[in-house]
Write a protein that holds these residues in place. Structure first.
Motif, mmCIF file in Angstrom:
data_model
loop_
_atom_site.group_PDB
_atom_site.id
_atom_site.type_symbol
_atom_site.label_atom_id
_atom_site.label_comp_id
_atom_site.label_asym_id
_atom_site.label_seq_id
_atom_site.Cartn_x
_atom_site.Cartn_y
_atom_site.Cartn_z
ATOM 1 N N GLU A 350 34.879 90.644 -41.618
ATOM 2 C CA GLU A 350 33.428 90.812 -41.749
ATOM 3 C C GLU A 350 33.074 92.241 -42.151
ATOM 4 N N ALA A 351 33.903 93.200 -41.781
ATOM 5 C CA ALA A 351 33.568 94.609 -42.014
ATOM 6 C C ALA A 351 33.997 95.090 -43.399
ATOM 7 N N GLY A 352 34.662 94.217 -44.160
ATOM 8 C CA GLY A 352 35.249 94.638 -45.434
ATOM 9 C C GLY A 352 34.294 95.311 -46.399
ATOM 10 N N PRO A 353 33.165 94.651 -46.753
ATOM 11 C CA PRO A 353 32.281 95.266 -47.748
ATOM 12 C C PRO A 353 31.727 96.618 -47.297
ATOM 13 N N ALA A 354 31.358 96.729 -46.022
ATOM 14 C CA ALA A 354 30.804 98.005 -45.531
ATOM 15 C C ALA A 354 31.855 99.107 -45.629
ATOM 16 N N CYS A 355 33.082 98.758 -45.290
ATOM 17 C CA CYS A 355 34.158 99.750 -45.344
ATOM 18 C C CYS A 355 34.411 100.188 -46.790
ATOM 19 N N LEU A 356 34.441 99.211 -47.699
ATOM 20 C CA LEU A 356 34.668 99.554 -49.110
ATOM 21 C C LEU A 356 33.556 100.473 -49.619
ATOM 22 N N ARG A 357 32.312 100.135 -49.270
ATOM 23 C CA ARG A 357 31.184 100.974 -49.726
ATOM 24 C C ARG A 357 31.324 102.385 -49.180
ATOM 25 N N GLU A 358 31.770 102.502 -47.933
ATOM 26 C CA GLU A 358 31.904 103.837 -47.333
ATOM 27 C C GLU A 358 33.016 104.635 -48.032
ATOM 28 N N VAL A 359 34.098 103.948 -48.356
ATOM 29 C CA VAL A 359 35.191 104.629 -49.071
ATOM 30 C C VAL A 359 34.686 105.139 -50.427
ATOM 31 N N LEU A 360 33.987 104.287 -51.149
ATOM 32 C CA LEU A 360 33.497 104.680 -52.483
ATOM 33 C C LEU A 360 32.473 105.814 -52.383
ATOM 34 N N ALA A 361 31.588 105.721 -51.384
ATOM 35 C CA ALA A 361 30.562 106.756 -51.216
ATOM 36 C C ALA A 361 31.219 108.091 -50.859
ATOM 37 N N THR A 362 32.291 108.031 -50.053
ATOM 38 C CA THR A 362 32.989 109.265 -49.669
ATOM 39 C C THR A 362 33.656 109.905 -50.885
ATOM 40 N N ARG A 366 32.248 113.544 -51.865
ATOM 41 C CA ARG A 366 33.155 114.705 -51.757
ATOM 42 C C ARG A 366 33.823 115.027 -53.079
ATOM 43 N N ARG A 367 33.430 114.301 -54.107
ATOM 44 C CA ARG A 367 33.959 114.509 -55.471
ATOM 45 C C ARG A 367 35.501 114.524 -55.445
ATOM 46 N N LEU A 368 36.046 113.494 -54.823
ATOM 47 C CA LEU A 368 37.506 113.413 -54.703
ATOM 48 C C LEU A 368 38.123 113.032 -56.051
ATOM 49 N N ILE A 414 40.271 109.689 -46.672
ATOM 50 C CA ILE A 414 39.896 108.267 -46.563
ATOM 51 C C ILE A 414 40.438 107.618 -45.277
ATOM 52 N N GLU A 415 41.607 108.036 -44.829
ATOM 53 C CA GLU A 415 42.233 107.341 -43.690
ATOM 54 C C GLU A 415 41.335 107.273 -42.443
ATOM 55 N N PRO A 416 40.605 108.372 -42.100
ATOM 56 C CA PRO A 416 39.734 108.277 -40.909
ATOM 57 C C PRO A 416 38.674 107.182 -41.020
ATOM 58 N N ILE A 417 38.261 106.856 -42.230
ATOM 59 C CA ILE A 417 37.279 105.759 -42.396
ATOM 60 C C ILE A 417 37.911 104.468 -41.899
ATOM 61 N N PHE A 418 39.141 104.212 -42.289
ATOM 62 C CA PHE A 418 39.823 102.976 -41.858
ATOM 63 C C PHE A 418 39.968 102.943 -40.334
ATOM 64 N N HIS A 419 40.206 104.103 -39.744
ATOM 65 C CA HIS A 419 40.350 104.128 -38.279
ATOM 66 C C HIS A 419 39.040 103.712 -37.622
ATOM 67 N N ARG A 420 37.919 104.123 -38.200
ATOM 68 C CA ARG A 420 36.627 103.747 -37.602
ATOM 69 C C ARG A 420 36.384 102.241 -37.683
ATOM 70 N N TYR A 421 37.048 101.591 -38.609
ATOM 71 C CA TYR A 421 36.884 100.131 -38.765
ATOM 72 C C TYR A 421 38.010 99.365 -38.060
#
Ligand SMILES: Cc1cc2nc3c(=O)[nH]c(=O)nc-3n(C[C@H](O)[C@H](O)[C@H](O)COP(=O)(O)OP(=O)(O)OC[C@H]3O[C@@H](n4cnc5c(N)ncnc54)[C@H](O)[C@@H]3O)c2cc1C
Length: 475
Positions: A350-362, A366-368, A414-421
Motif C-alpha cells: 500500500e505504501a509503494g506509490p508514496a515511497c516512490l514519490r518521496e524518492v523522486l522528490a528527494t 537535492r539535485r542528486l 535514498i536508503e533512509p527513505i526506505f527505512h521509514r517505510y
C-alpha cells in the motif's frame, strides 16, 4: 502516414541524436566524477581473483572447487579448510560470495534431471543458469510460473536471495520451489520439502548460501506458455493513479520512473493472443544515451533539469509501444548490457506509490546525480523464513547507479527513505543494514533461521564476513 516501426526507430534515433548533439560541446562537464573501478588484478604467484558482475566486490580464493557430481562435492565440502562459499553466476551486489579461502561452484551440476508431467514439476541441477532453464523446461512442455527481469543467475543462487520478477499474483522464484537437496557439512545429501524436514525447507528457500550447498531443485512449473509484453512511455502520475487496476488486470505489470521527468515507462505482460507480433525492439543501450543527455544538460544553472525533462518529452512523447511476444521465458527476461550497482527495498504494497514519490522528490530537491530509471514492481507475500516478502505483499523499488560512478553518496540519500517505510533490503543487493536492524524486520522467523543455521553449520564454516555481520553470528 508513417507506420509504427518507423516511428519506433525515429524515437530511438532521436534519443541517439540528442545524446550525440548534446554531448559534443559539453564533454567533461558532468557533475558526477567517475569513481575508480574496483581493482582486482591478476598478480602472478597469487590465486586468481573473483569479481562480481557489479564489480563492487572481489576476493582471492586460495582454493576453487568445481565438483562434477554430488559425491565429489560432498568430499570437497567436508575436507575444505577455512571458509567455504558457494558461487552461482556472481550477480549478487551484496558481499555474499567473497572468501579468500574456498570458492565452490556448481557450474558442472547443471541441466534437467527429471520431470513429472502430471504434477508439472521438474527436478533441475542447482547450478543451472536461468537462461538454460527456459529451453530445458520447454523441451518437456513446462515453464516457470514467473521469472526475474533477466535470466543470468543460477537457479540455486537466485533462490538464495529470493530473486523475483513482478506480478500481484506471483511470489519470488523461491516460492516456486517444491523441494531441494542440500549438501550439508556433515557429508549428507538432505532432501527437504514441505513433507520432509519442513523447517529446513522453509529456511532453505531463501538460504543465503548459509545452510549448505544446494545441488538439486524441484520446481513447481506450469505448462509452457506464450506471453506478450508491451512497453510504453507514459505520464508517471497516470500510471500511479491506475496502479491497483493495472496490477489486478494484467498478468505482470511494472513501471520505471524517470528521475527529473514526469514520464515513466510501463511494462505490461499478458498471455499472448493469436496474431501478436513484435514491434520495435528492446534497446538496453538506450540507458547510455539517457545518461549522455542528462550529464550534458543537467548541470546548466537554473535550467538544466527542466531542459532535460523537455528533451525527454521530445524524444519519447507520443511514440508507439515496443512489443515483444513469444515463449514466456524469453519475454520475461531482458538483456542487461549496461553495468550498474543496485539497491533494492521491499515495502508494504500500500505504501509503494508514496515511497516512490518521496524518492523522486528527494532526487529532485537535492539535485542528486541520478538519471537511471527507478524500477517499481509488486511481489506476492509468502512464509519463507528470510524472504523479503515474508508475511506481506510488497512493492519493490530498485535504485541503480551506473557502474563507473560511485553509488554510495546517492544510495546514502535514498536508503533512509526506505527505512521509514519499514523496508526490507534485497539480500542480493546493496544495503547498509546489520543484524540488529535486520532481526527487527523479520520478527517471525529470524531466530528460527539462526537456530537452523547453527544446527547445520555449528562451526560457521559457511559464513564469510558479510554473513557474520548481517546474521549477527561471531564464529
Ligand atoms: C543485471 C542484474 C539484474 C538483476 N535482476 C534481478 C531481478 O530482476 N530480481 C531480483 O530479485 N534480483 C535481481 N538481481 C540480483 C541477483 O540476481 C540475485 O541476487 C541472485 O542471488 C544472484 O544469483 P547468482 O546465481 O548470480 O548467485 P551469486 O551471486 O553467485 O551468489 C548469491 C548467493 O547464492 C549462493 N549460492 C549460489 N549457488 C549456490 C549453491 N549451489 N548452493 C548454495 N548457495 C549458493 C551464494 O553463496 C550467495 O550467497 C539482478 C542482478 C544483476 C547483476
Amino acid at each position: 502516414m508513417h507506420n509504427k516501426s518507423q516511428a519506433q526507430i525515429s524515437r530511438r534515433t532521436m534519443l541517439k541524436g540528442l545524446a550525440a548533439g548534446a554531448a559534443l560541446p559539453l564533454t567533461g562537464c558532468s557533475r558526477n566524477p567517475a569513481a575508480p573501478q574496483l581493482q582486482a588484478p591478476f598478480v602472478p604467484g597469487k590465486s586468481l581473483p573473483w569479481i562480481n558482475w557489479g564489480k563492487n566486490h572481489s576476493c582471492y580464493p586460495a582454493q576453487r572447487l568445481a565438483p562434477r557430481n554430488e559425491a565429489q562435492l560432498l568430499e570437497g565440502l567436508v575436507n575444505a579448510k577455512g571458509t567455504v562459499r558457494a558461487v552461482g553466476s556472481s550477480h549478487a551486489f551484496s558481499a555474499l560470495v567473497p572468501t579468500d579461502d574456498t570458492l565452490l561452484t556448481t557450474d558442472y551440476l547443471s541441466g534437467l534431471i527429471s520431470h513429472d508431467a502430471e504434477k508439472q514439476q521438474a527436478q533441475v541441477w542447482g547450478g543451472t543458469r536461468l537462461h538454460n532453464l527456459g529451453p530445458l523446461l520447454e523441451s518437456v512442455g513446462l515453464a516457470t510460473v514467473n521469472l526475474p527481469d533477466m535470466d543470468y543467475p543460477s537457479l540455486a543462487g537466485a533462490i538464495a536471495t529470493s530473486t523475483h520478477g513482478t506480478g500481484k499474483n506471483f511470489g519470488s522464484l523461491s516460492t516456486q520451489v517444491a523441494g531441494l537437496t542440500l549438501a550439508t557439512l556433515d557429508g549428507r545429501l538432505l532432501d527437504v520439502s514441505a513433507d520432509r524436514h519442513a523447517d529446513i525447507f522453509k529456511a532453505a528457500c531463501t538460504h543465503l548460501g548459509a545452510l549448505g550447498i544446494v545441488t538439486r531443485v524441484n520446481l513447481q512449473c506450469q505448462p509452457a506458455y506464450q506471453l506478450t509484453e508491451v512497453s510504453q512511455v507514459e505520464p508517471l502520475e497516470q500510471m500511479l493513479a491506475e496502479l491497483d487496476q493495472r496490477m489486478a488486470q494484467n498478468r505482470n505489470f511494472e513501471l520505471f520512473a524517470l528521475p527529473y521527468s514526469p514520464l515513466g515507462i510501463s511494462v505490461t505482460t499478458n498471455e499472448a493472443s493469436a496474431g501478436d507480433a513484435n514491434q520495435g525492439e528492446d534497446d538496453p543501450g538506450a540507458l547510455n544515451q539517457l545518461r549522455q543527455v542528462f550529464e550534458s544538460v543537467s548541470w546548466l544553472p537554473g535550467v538544466g533539469e527542466s531542459l532535460y525533462a523537455w528533451l525527454l518529452e521530445k524524444a519519447f512523447g507520443g511514440n508507439p509501444p515496443v512489443i515483444r511476444s513469444g515463449a514466456s521465458y524469453r519475454v520475461l527476461a531482458h538483456a542487461r548490457t549496461t553495468r550498474f550497482c543496485e539497491m533494492e527495498y521491499s515495502i508494504p504494497v500500500e505504501a509503494g506509490p508514496a515511497c516512490l514519490r518521496e524518492v523522486l522528490a528527494t532526487i529532485q530537491k537535492r539535485r542528486l546525480p541520478a538519471c537511471f530509471p527507478i524500477e517499481y514492481r509488486h511481489v506476492k507475500g509468502d512464509d519463507i523464513m528470510l524472504s523479503m516478502y515474508q508475511g506481506r505483499d510488497s512493492a519493490v523499488l530498485s535504485i541503480h547507479q551506473f557502474g563507473d560512478l560511485d553509488y554510495r553518496p546517492f544510495f546514502a540519500e535514498i536508503e533512509p527513505i526506505f527505512h521509514r517505510y519499514d523496508g526490507r533490503p534485497h539480500w542480493g543487493k546493496i544495503h547498509t543494514l546489520q543484524a540488529p536492524q535486520l532481526a527487527a524486520l523479520y520478527p517471525k522467523h529470524w531466530q528460527d533461521f539462526l537456530a537452523l543455521r547453527e544446527s547445520l553449520d555449528p562451526s560457521g564454516k559457511l559464513l564469510n564476513t558479510h554473513l557474520q555481520q548481517v546474521l549477527g553470528v561471531i564464529s
